[in-house]
Scaffold this active site. Structure first.
Site, PDB file in Angstrom:
ATOM      1  N   TYR A 178      69.095 -18.858  36.559  1.00  0.00           N
ATOM      2  CA  TYR A 178      69.845 -17.660  36.936  1.00  0.00           C
ATOM      3  C   TYR A 178      70.086 -16.767  35.718  1.00  0.00           C
ATOM      4  O   TYR A 178      69.709 -15.595  35.706  1.00  0.00           O
ATOM      5  CB  TYR A 178      71.175 -18.052  37.582  1.00  0.00           C
ATOM      6  CG  TYR A 178      72.057 -16.861  37.863  1.00  0.00           C
ATOM      7  CD1 TYR A 178      71.719 -15.950  38.853  1.00  0.00           C
ATOM      8  CD2 TYR A 178      73.210 -16.630  37.114  1.00  0.00           C
ATOM      9  CE1 TYR A 178      72.509 -14.834  39.099  1.00  0.00           C
ATOM     10  CE2 TYR A 178      74.004 -15.529  37.352  1.00  0.00           C
ATOM     11  CZ  TYR A 178      73.653 -14.637  38.344  1.00  0.00           C
ATOM     12  OH  TYR A 178      74.429 -13.537  38.574  1.00  0.00           O
TER      13      TYR A 178
ATOM     14  N   LYS B 278      68.306 -13.152  34.962  1.00  0.00           N
ATOM     15  CA  LYS B 278      69.164 -11.961  34.966  1.00  0.00           C
ATOM     16  C   LYS B 278      69.033 -11.204  33.639  1.00  0.00           C
ATOM     17  O   LYS B 278      69.119  -9.982  33.602  1.00  0.00           O
ATOM     18  CB  LYS B 278      70.624 -12.347  35.226  1.00  0.00           C
ATOM     19  CG  LYS B 278      70.916 -12.758  36.655  1.00  0.00           C
ATOM     20  CD  LYS B 278      70.723 -11.634  37.660  1.00  0.00           C
ATOM     21  CE  LYS B 278      71.906 -10.710  37.751  1.00  0.00           C
ATOM     22  NZ  LYS B 278      71.764  -9.713  38.850  1.00  0.00           N
TER      23      LYS B 278
END
Ligand code: SF4
Ligand code: SF4
Length: 518
Positions: free
Chosen positions: A312, A316
């Site tokens: 994640y 990102k």
């Protein structure tokens, strides 16, 4: 906040507690100069060396890289980052003219020499290692899932702008991920302003308050170019809130395809349709390295020295860079980083704590002194709309990042969560695990059960400060929270009383295929 759910990114060592942060020269921040050459560079090149000659490009003495940007567009793996200089060594580090391109991720370079070919100033040189060393290096890089040599600026330095940029109204917008906690609030507030809204989300939202002839709802996700095109066609502004957020049930390739490839798709569609304004929802996790406390961190915080292991945070970071480097005279982009967000429809912050409490696994860590920043979802949505009004090609908001927080002074995370757990009738265990003991247990837990939520990263994240300043958003976007902390608490609690899914053991109401993607 990945501490609840995340696979730990790299942590300092296997001792009982992390080493205390070492002060580094220059106020704790290093500056990536763009050249990887050092005094100890060996004769045999073992790493790709990418050098940018700043006498020819950037820093206010050569070509303005914002006006050129050819290397940024030519580089397929997105090795370069366009940013303002941060160095204390500069005569005037706040001078907004000092822009430069930096080879941020040399480990991703394929050696294609395309950037060298397109650079009109001959400012770039790329030297690749000989095949033997290169193969070994690429294998190592693949094993480590990527790494960079220096901490790099994540956003851009605060600049001299002291007043908000002039606002330009818009009459239509697309909200990608409009069924999520934040996207839903953006849709609601845009409709309240009389703005036409088209939503793209994997989930349907049956909410009578959104039954409005100006609101069109499309099912799909940002990996589907046609769906993105249908959602964005004819719209003035695009809010990109869709993301694969951390969920153990989400396969790791989904993060790459949604957070990286999906954002590439959105950018390509915006360019194709001639859309000029893209507001992207980023996260504070792009600057969290799981090692050092962050106290009133601002937008000049660097990205972590190494790309995090957890998919994640890693994706990102890549997505934020893609969006910021896409800023151009044709397409203005900016990124907002809401701090720990809470509110109705929160499946990943308060929702996770409720789930842990339901399973009897909630436990306080640390001495209760660590502080955290929070933002209510309606306030974060308000900041997005303000950013969209002030974002257009050539505006000072273009290419910038902004933290967004509440007026609520930072407080302890467990105190914050328990203020909701108590009124919801959740039994809160009295005990707490001291930091050192929790850290030692987390080391053992990681060895016995790799991938466990109770890991060193989660311990460090909950036991040391993580607070952020949104002064820049207040100054440049004229951001002021819409909802005060007491009212935000009342609305959030009312939602959880009404939708306390945890009472029946149902974590969220979305189909399995949608899990992890907002
Ligand atoms: S050589 Fe190719 S991959 Fe490497 S930085 Fe230049 S354009 Fe990017
Ligand atoms: S292509 Fe050359 S001149 Fe243009 S931004 Fe890149 S380094 Fe600067």
């Amino acid at each position: 906040m990945l501490w609840m759910w995340g696979v730990p990114p790299r942590l300092p060592h296997w001792g009982l507690v992390p080493r205390p942060p070492r002060p580094s020269p220059g106020g704790g921040r290093k500056v990536l100069t763009g050249s990887l050459r050092t005094a100890h560079t060996p004769t045999v090149i073992r790493r790709t060396r990418i050098t940018v000659d700043y006498t020819r490009c950037g820093d206010g003495v050569g070509v303005d890289p914002r006006a050129c940007g050819l290397c940024l567009r030519a580089c397929e793996p997105a090795v370069f980052l366009l940013h303002q200089t941060l160095g204390a060594h500069e005569d005037d580090p706040l001078d907004p003219r000092k822009w430069r391109v930096t080879p941020l991720w040399p480990s991703l370079c394929t050696g294609c020499q395309e950037c060298v070919r397109v650079c009109p100033q001959g400012a770039i040189t790329v030297k690749v290692p000989r095949a033997r060393h290169r193969t070994r290096r690429l294998q190592t890089a693949a094993a480590k899932r990527g790494a960079c040599s220096d901490p790099a600026p994540s956003g851009s330095a605060p600049h001299k702008q002291s007043a908000p940029a002039p606002a330009r109204d818009f009459r239509s917008c697309a909200v990608l991920g409009g069924a999520g906690m934040l996207g839903y609030e953006i849709v609601r507030q845009a409709l309240a302003r009389g703005i036409k809204v088209r939503v793209l989300d994997m989930a349907a939202l049956e909410d009578p308050t959104l039954e409005d002839p100006r609101c069109e709802w499309l099912r799909g996700d940002i990996r589907d170019t046609d769906a993105v095109r249908r959602a964005c066609e004819g719209m003035e502004v695009v809010f990109q809130t869709a993301a694969a957020v951390w969920d153990p049930a989400t396969p790791s390739d989904v993060y790459e395809s949604v957070n990286v490839d999906g954002n590439r798709t959105v950018l390509a569609v915006c360019r194709e349709l001639g859309i000029q304004r893209l507001v992207y929802t980023s996260t504070i996790d792009v600057v969290v390295d799981g090692r050092r406390p962050i106290q009133q961190g601002d937008e000049s915080l660097p990205y972590p020295r190494r790309l995090p292991r957890d998919p994640y945070s890693r994706t990102k970071i890549q997505a934020e860079q893609l969006v910021l480097t896409a800023n151009s005279p044709e397409l203005a982009t900016c990124a907002l980083r809401p701090v720990g967000m809470y509110g109705p429809r929160d499946r990943y912050h308060l929702g996770n704590v409720l789930e842990l409490a339901r399973q009897g696994r909630y436990l306080r860590l640390g001495d209760g002194k660590a502080r955290f920043s929070h933002v209510y979802s309606e306030n974060a949505a308000h900041a997005h709309l303000l950013a969209a009004e002030r974002l257009y090609p050539g505006s000072p908001v273009a290419g910038q990042v902004y933290f967004v927080a509440d007026d609520l002074p930072p407080g302890n995370l467990f105190d914050f969560m328990e203020s909701y757990l108590r009124p919801l009738g959740v039994r809160i265990p009295r005990g707490r695990l001291p930091y050192r003991l929790a850290y030692a247990l987390a080391c053992v837990a990681e060895l016995l059960a790799p991938g466990t939520k109770f890991n060193r990263f989660s311990v460090v994240q909950t036991c040391i400060d993580h607070t952020y300043s949104d002064a820049r958003a207040r100054r440049e976007l004229d951001y002021r929270p819409l909802v005060d902390p007491e009212e935000a608490f009342r609305r959030t609690l009312a939602y959880w009383h009404e939708h306390s899914l945890w009472h029946n053991g149902q974590r969220n109401a979305r189909p399995d295929s949608d899990r992890g993607i907002t």
